[in-house]
Design an enzyme around this catalytic site. Structure first.
Site, short mmCIF file in Angstrom:
data_model
loop_
_atom_site.label_atom_id
_atom_site.label_comp_id
_atom_site.label_asym_id
_atom_site.label_seq_id
_atom_site.Cartn_x
_atom_site.Cartn_y
_atom_site.Cartn_z
N ASP A 116 0.81 -1.23 0.00
CA ASP A 116 0.00 0.00 0.00
C ASP A 116 0.84 1.28 0.00
O ASP A 116 0.33 2.34 -0.31
CB ASP A 116 -0.93 0.02 1.23
CG ASP A 116 -0.17 -0.13 2.55
OD1 ASP A 116 1.07 -0.29 2.51
OD2 ASP A 116 -0.80 -0.09 3.62
N HIS A 117 2.12 1.19 0.31
CA HIS A 117 2.93 2.40 0.43
C HIS A 117 3.59 2.79 -0.90
O HIS A 117 3.35 3.85 -1.44
CB HIS A 117 4.02 2.22 1.49
CG HIS A 117 3.53 2.46 2.90
ND1 HIS A 117 2.56 1.70 3.48
CD2 HIS A 117 3.90 3.37 3.83
CE1 HIS A 117 2.35 2.15 4.73
NE2 HIS A 117 3.16 3.16 4.96
N ARG A 143 0.06 13.23 9.74
CA ARG A 143 1.39 13.81 9.99
C ARG A 143 1.65 14.96 9.04
O ARG A 143 1.39 14.84 7.84
CB ARG A 143 2.48 12.75 9.81
CG ARG A 143 2.41 11.73 10.90
CD ARG A 143 3.51 10.70 10.84
NE ARG A 143 3.40 9.89 12.02
CZ ARG A 143 3.71 8.60 12.10
NH1 ARG A 143 4.18 7.97 11.03
NH2 ARG A 143 3.57 7.95 13.22
N ASP A 166 4.24 -0.88 11.26
CA ASP A 166 3.81 0.46 10.88
C ASP A 166 3.26 1.12 12.13
O ASP A 166 2.51 0.51 12.89
CB ASP A 166 2.73 0.39 9.80
CG ASP A 166 2.49 1.77 9.20
OD1 ASP A 166 3.04 2.05 8.13
OD2 ASP A 166 1.79 2.57 9.85
N SER A 180 7.21 7.53 12.68
CA SER A 180 7.01 6.22 12.07
C SER A 180 7.80 5.11 12.78
O SER A 180 8.66 5.36 13.61
CB SER A 180 7.45 6.27 10.62
OG SER A 180 8.84 6.05 10.53
N ARG A 220 9.64 3.12 10.98
CA ARG A 220 10.63 2.67 9.99
C ARG A 220 11.97 2.39 10.64
O ARG A 220 12.61 3.28 11.19
CB ARG A 220 10.73 3.67 8.83
CG ARG A 220 11.35 5.00 9.13
CD ARG A 220 11.21 5.96 7.95
NE ARG A 220 9.81 6.30 7.75
CZ ARG A 220 9.37 7.51 7.39
NH1 ARG A 220 10.22 8.47 7.12
NH2 ARG A 220 8.08 7.75 7.26
C1 MIC Z 1 4.37 6.69 7.99
O1 MIC Z 1 3.19 7.02 8.07
O2 MIC Z 1 5.31 7.42 8.31
C2 MIC Z 1 4.69 5.30 7.46
C3 MIC Z 1 5.30 5.47 6.12
O3 MIC Z 1 3.51 4.57 7.33
C4 MIC Z 1 5.64 4.63 8.45
C5 MIC Z 1 6.19 3.35 7.99
C6 MIC Z 1 7.30 3.48 7.01
O4 MIC Z 1 8.10 4.40 7.10
O5 MIC Z 1 7.37 2.61 6.13
C7 MIC Z 1 5.02 4.39 9.84
O6 MIC Z 1 4.10 5.09 10.20
O7 MIC Z 1 5.50 3.53 10.58
FE1 SF4 Z 2 0.13 5.06 4.96
FE2 SF4 Z 2 1.53 5.81 7.11
FE3 SF4 Z 2 0.03 7.55 5.76
FE4 SF4 Z 2 -1.15 5.71 7.16
S1 SF4 Z 2 0.15 7.33 7.95
S2 SF4 Z 2 -1.69 6.32 5.09
S3 SF4 Z 2 0.22 3.98 6.90
S4 SF4 Z 2 1.86 6.50 5.00
#
Ligand code: MIC
Ligand code: SF4
Length: 645
Positions: free
Chosen positions: A64-65, A379, A119, A537, A539
């Site tokens: 999904d990313h 965010r 995540d 995140s 990550r």
């Molecule tokens: C995000 O919202 O920052 C992400 C991308 O979903 C991350 C995960 C990632 O960096 O792959 C998260 O929230 O953990």
């Molecule tokens: Fe995707 Fe992270 Fe954004 Fe949620 S916050 S939609 S998991 S990138």
């Protein structure tokens, strides 16, 4: 003494330790989820563990990313993930099926169970009464292999909801209020448990919007009770069998209690560049808007998009606004297509994006330079949207739709519109055909490894002493988006040497060069940070890439939970200034020595850090369990696990 809901679920899952808030416990994990951007590294690490099949009740791998596929990297990762899922007993959710958290809530989340996801927004499933926690991919790999997940037994904060939301005020405003109260730092080790009569007025997707953004406060998870409303939602998803009633005891004792009267809430907005920077929408009404993006795992449910479609019925998007809608799941998209709401959105001028993270992770729909973007996601960190000079504001779908009409930030209550009452359907559209079940003949599956798939990098054990340089000094609330950007850089997630070139790109693009030069000169790299280092995140690349560049320690005033755990998992010491004033004395470029670091950690002593440049010394401490100390000394979890075999 009565028990909180958190205590009830955690106690039935305890694998290590006792339920004592503040102490480390290990819990059994029933379900896991991964997404592609963290998933490849997670499964590479899972493969390294040599387990033939996942040991969880359900494990799902979502794509999904990174669904942009502007090059071979994303599709290579997807194919790798698909073959891994087929071989190891994992359900594969194909690109196009939707955002992991929305889809998991619809199809798999179960009250009373535990979910660990790679995540940070995994707590979305807390809306259904599940203990759902975000973690680094390595922790998820361990859980898939049947190992416990270790966490600090949380302190439970009760958020008692009374009253009822008024028209034009919705779940997003509730969580923005929570963010106004609690902020984005200082909540590590806590969870939010929602109680009170107000809970009964919120549907499961609304509850999930609220638990989703608990992540922004830094709590370990947020949870709602499982009640008749939960049963109705599960029934409408043809999963009533998954329902169990769950609530805290009436005399449960909480660490802290806060009351929010839903009837008194008004539309709120998180201003740049933090989800904790809350104002009332009416305070900044009138600010012209260049872009409105509706979607993400926070606000892309059927209810969210229906209200937008009804508000925009017969209207046109303001000429100065670029308007994007990304439905959270294929279920939502198909239902909107069937009931005509999609047509209303398209007619209004919406650009319909894929059911994926898309704009939220900054891999598309970057605003113009200095542009103002209004978004329903969670965010708004500096640069996350893809344009460093842009200003991103976070709002409810109602406030977002109001700006689509007026071209300005607008309190939706000030529009002369009838309030559309949206009821959840008695039956959602169920179509599980974009899930691929694991193979019945796993031995015949060959794992696909395109050129983008590397090896998880190895680390050395912690040296006897750290002899290095402060390679960067940063301020408070440094997020993982600052440490390692996502967006267009995210396609290198499976290629650590390349991805490492972007560490701290948004604040100091030269960082990686200095770090490499130090490493080549035999010097360790040290990062100095302020309060709440590593927000955001899960990550683990925010630890893996610094590890690859030779970072051995981060010295900060405080750390956020997931990032601190990731640092330990990859053998980087998260050290805390004993006296915060010492932060002011240290500068980038200072030569630092930490003698006998192994010995000190082994003995559990505070550590003396010598600043050779300034000819001074100061003391640092750490919050590490005995298990974490061993991991750190071994140079990370993979080394630690190998040593236990
Ligand atoms: C995000 O919202 O920052 C992400 C991308 O979903 C991350 C995960 C990632 O960096 O792959 C998260 O929230 O953990
Ligand atoms: Fe995707 Fe992270 Fe954004 Fe949620 S916050 S939609 S998991 S990138």
């Amino acid at each position: 003494m009565g028990r909180t809901l958190t205590q009830k679920i955690l106690e039935t899952h305890l694998a290590v330790g006792k339920y004592v808030p503040g102490k480390e416990i290990g819990i059994k994990i029933d379900q896991t989820l991964t997404q592609d951007a963290t998933g490849t590294m997670c499964y590479l690490q899972f493969e390294a563990m040599g387990i033939p099949k996942v040991k969880t009740e359900i494990s799902v791998s979502y794509v999904d990313h990174n669904t942009i596929q502007a090059g071979f990297e994303n599709p290579d990762d997807h194919k790798y993930l698909q073959t891994i899922a087929a071989k190891y007993g994992i359900i594969y959710s194909r690109a196009g099926n939707g955002i992991c958290h929305q889809v998991h809530l619809e199809r798999f989340a179960k009250p009373g169970k535990t979910l660990l996801g790679s995540d940070s927004h995994t707590p979305t499933a807390g809306g259904i009464g599940m203990v759902a926690i975000g973690a680094g991919g390595l922790d998820v790999a361990v859980a898939m292999a049947g190992g416990p997940f270790y966490l600090t037994c949380p302190r439970v904060i009760r958020i008692n909801l009374t009253g009822q939301l008024q028209p034009w005020v919705s779940a997003k405003d509730v969580i923005l209020k929570v963010l106004e109260i609690f902020g984005t730092k200082g909540n590590v080790g806590c969870v939010f448990e929602y109680t009170g009569d107000g809970v009964k007025t919120l549907t499961v997707p609304e509850r999930a919007t609220i638990t989703n953004m608990g992540a922004e406060c830094g709590v370990t998870f947020s949870i709602f009770p499982s009640d008749e409303i939960t049963r109705e939602f599960l029934k409408a998803q043809a999963r009533e069998v998954d329902w169990v009633p769950l609530e805290p005891d009436p005399d449960a004792e909480y660490y802290k209690e806060v009351e929010i009267n839903l009837s008194e809430l008004v539309p709120l907005i998180a201003c740049p560049h933090s989800p904790g920077n809350i104002k009332r929408v009416e305070e900044i009404a009138g600010l012209p808007v260049d872009q409105v993006c509706i979607g993400s795992c926070t606000n892309s449910s059927y209810r969210d998009l229906m209200i937008v479609a009804e508000m925009l019925d017969g209207k046109r998007c303001h000429p100065d606004v670029s308007f994007v809608v990304a439905p959270g799941s294929r279920q939502v998209l198909r239902m909107l297509a069937q009931n005509g709401a999609l047509d209303k959105l398209i007619a209004a001028g919406a650009r319909i994006a894929e059911c994926a993270c898309g704009f939220c992770i900054g891999n598309s729909q970057a605003p113009r330079s200095n542009g103002i973007s209004l978004r329903t996601n969670n965010r708004n960190f500096l640069g996350r949207c893809g344009t460093k000079s842009a200003q991103v504001y976070l709002v409810s779908p109602e406030t977002a739709a109001a700006a689509v009409i007026t071209g300005k930030i607008t309190d939706p209550r000030s529009l002369d519109l009838p309030y559309p009452e949206i009821k959840l359907p008695e039956q959602f559209l169920i179509d599980d055909s974009m899930f691929i079940p694991p193979s019945p003949e796993p031995e015949r599956i060959e794992i696909y490894r395109g050129p983008n798939i590397g090896e998880p990098p190895k680390n050395e054990p912690m040296p006897e002493k750290i002899d290095g340089v402060v390679t960067i000094k940063v301020g408070d609330e440094i997020t993982t988006d600052h440490i390692i950007p996502a967006g267009s850089r995210m396609k290198y997630r499976s290629n650590v040497p390349k991805y490492s070139e972007f560490v701290f790109e948004v604040i100091d693009p030269e960082f990686h060069k200095r770090a490499r030069a130090n490493k080549e000169a035999g010097k360790h790299n040290i990062i100095v940070g302020g309060l709440s280092y590593g927000q955001g995140s899960s990550r683990e690349h925010a630890a893996i890439c610094p590890m690859y560049l030779g970072v051995k320690a981060v010295i900060a005033k405080s750390f956020e939970r997931i990032h601190a755990a990731n640092l330990v998992n990859f053998g980087i010491a998260p050290l805390i200034f004993k006296n915060e004033a010492d932060y002011d004395e240290i500068e980038q470029g200072d030569e630092i020595e930490i003698p006998d670091i192994r010995e000190q950690i082994k003995e559990g002593k505070d550590i003396t850090v010598i600043n050779k440049t300034k000819n001074t010394s100061f003391t640092v401490t750490y919050n590490l369990s005995e298990r974490q100390k061993e991991i750190l000394l071994a140079g990370g979890t993979l080394n630690y696990m190998a040593s236990k075999k």
